[in-house]
Design a protein around this motif. Structure first.
Motif, PDB file in Angstrom:
ATOM      1  N   TYR A   1      51.191  97.137  19.340  1.00  0.00           N
ATOM      2  CA  TYR A   1      52.594  97.480  19.630  1.00  0.00           C
ATOM      3  C   TYR A   1      52.812  97.605  21.137  1.00  0.00           C
ATOM      4  O   TYR A   1      53.783  97.064  21.685  1.00  0.00           O
ATOM      5  CB  TYR A   1      52.946  98.793  18.922  1.00  0.00           C
ATOM      6  CG  TYR A   1      54.252  99.381  19.380  1.00  0.00           C
ATOM      7  CD1 TYR A   1      55.457  98.724  19.127  1.00  0.00           C
ATOM      8  CD2 TYR A   1      54.296 100.590  20.084  1.00  0.00           C
ATOM      9  CE1 TYR A   1      56.662  99.259  19.568  1.00  0.00           C
ATOM     10  CE2 TYR A   1      55.490 101.122  20.511  1.00  0.00           C
ATOM     11  CZ  TYR A   1      56.670 100.451  20.252  1.00  0.00           C
ATOM     12  OH  TYR A   1      57.863 100.973  20.697  1.00  0.00           O
TER      13      TYR A   1
ATOM     14  N   SER B   1      58.503  94.695  28.225  1.00  0.00           N
ATOM     15  CA  SER B   1      58.189  94.994  29.632  1.00  0.00           C
ATOM     16  C   SER B   1      56.805  94.484  29.990  1.00  0.00           C
ATOM     17  O   SER B   1      56.591  93.946  31.080  1.00  0.00           O
ATOM     18  CB  SER B   1      58.257  96.503  29.890  1.00  0.00           C
ATOM     19  OG  SER B   1      59.578  96.941  29.915  1.00  0.00           O
TER      20      SER B   1
ATOM     21  N   HIS C   1      57.071  92.221  17.269  1.00  0.00           N
ATOM     22  CA  HIS C   1      57.260  93.549  17.854  1.00  0.00           C
ATOM     23  C   HIS C   1      57.886  94.533  16.858  1.00  0.00           C
ATOM     24  O   HIS C   1      57.466  95.690  16.780  1.00  0.00           O
ATOM     25  CB  HIS C   1      58.122  93.446  19.111  1.00  0.00           C
ATOM     26  CG  HIS C   1      58.090  94.687  19.941  1.00  0.00           C
ATOM     27  ND1 HIS C   1      56.931  95.239  20.432  1.00  0.00           N
ATOM     28  CD2 HIS C   1      59.093  95.514  20.361  1.00  0.00           C
ATOM     29  CE1 HIS C   1      57.212  96.335  21.118  1.00  0.00           C
ATOM     30  NE2 HIS C   1      58.516  96.533  21.089  1.00  0.00           N
TER      31      HIS C   1
HETATM   32 FE1  FES Z   1      58.662  97.867  25.122  1.00  0.00          FE
HETATM   33 FE2  FES Z   1      59.432  97.863  22.513  1.00  0.00          FE
HETATM   34  S1  FES Z   1      57.819  98.946  23.445  1.00  0.00           S
HETATM   35  S2  FES Z   1      60.218  96.750  24.175  1.00  0.00           S
END
Ligand code: FES
Length: 280
Positions: free
Chosen positions: A210, A216, A248
């Motif tokens: 994650y 970033s 993500h």
């Molecule tokens: Fe950085 Fe989700 S943890 S965009």
């Protein structure tokens, strides 16, 4: 002379006119939306999931107890930085701060991983939709009368995400260290493994996946380059992070569940609900 391909003057540009005034760019239809599917299911499910985590983590963070059962320390309380941490034979002494006024030491550390998640691009989308209906779903009008984006306080603080990313990397290193220490038994002898060790291994894998799939992180690795051909290593890393980045959302949920599961497992061990089954 204006042609059909030129943008309109700024005063009449519908994209600019849409900022700050709801409806300036919307089609003139009476209903809030024309969707016929169950569009509310996703934001409702998201809100329920996030709320469950917030309730659970708040209870655990403020409970200030049952967060250590040798050799496991709850990820909510690690690194335990206050003097009022329960005694742990858990490697170096992290007690950098005073009694913390008797408050839970989890509050000292949780601000970093929580700040990281709170400002995460995916979670923003999730809770903007789930809690603030801004907007509730694609092609569904939001109830708010104006839109200022993340340009004003407090939402302008979302731009701190990159700095929370750096802090999350440090916390990830500590949690990795904690996971290595789970290869001991209750007497701190090395070369052992329990069910908790497996749980911690899965958790740390998901935490790193994650963290490294963060937008970033992707920009830090591959952004601001003119030519990838001159930076083959960064290009290779950027490709890997990009592939993770596609997952993500899934990683955000999986790591959220795994970190809560680890904490709950430690809680059960610490309260004597059962003993950690040893694999060897
Ligand atoms: Fe950085 Fe989700 S943890 S965009």
């Amino acid at each position: 002379m204006a042609t059909g391909t030129q943008p309109p003057a700024s005063g009449t540009d519908p994209r600019r006119a849409g900022h700050g005034v709801r409806g300036a760019t919307r089609a003139a239809i009476a209903p809030r939306h024309l969707r016929t599917d169950r569009w509310w299911l996703a934001p409702a499910g998201t809100a329920a999931g996030l709320l469950a985590f917030v309730v659970y983590s708040t209870w655990r963070a403020f409970s200030n107890s049952d967060y250590y059962a040798a050799p496991y320390v709850s990820p909510f309380y690690s690194p335990c930085l206050a003097e009022n941490c329960v005694p742990m034979r858990h490697g170096p002494n992290w007690e950098l701060f005073g009694g913390w006024w008797g408050l839970s030491p989890a509050l000292l550390i949780l601000v970093f991983p929580l700040g990281f998640r709170l400002t995460c691009y995916y979670y923003r989308k999730a809770y903007y939709r789930g809690f603030w209906a801004s907007p509730p779903a694609c092609a569904v009008a939001e109830p708010h009368t104006s839109y200022t984006g993340e340009t004003r306080f407090p939402l302008v603080l979302q731009n701190l995400h990159r700095y929370f990313f750096y802090a999350a990397v440090l916390v990830g290193v500590v949690l990795t260290y904690d996971t290595v220490l789970t290869f001991r038994d209750e007497q701190y002898a090395w070369g052992h493994m329990g069910v908790g060790t497996l749980l911690f291994l899965v958790n740390i894998g998901l935490i790193w996946a994650y963290t490294l799939s963060c937008h970033s992180c992707r920009h830090i690795i591959g952004g601001r380059l003119r030519h990838f051909s001159k930076h083959p290593v960064r290009y290779r890393l950027w490709g890997w992070v990009g592939r993770l980045n596609q997952r993500h959302m899934q990683l955000a949920w999986a790591s959220l569940i795994s970190v809560a599961a680890c904490d709950f497992y430690v809680y059960l061990l610490a309260t004597g609900a059962f003993a950690d089954p040893r694999l060897f």
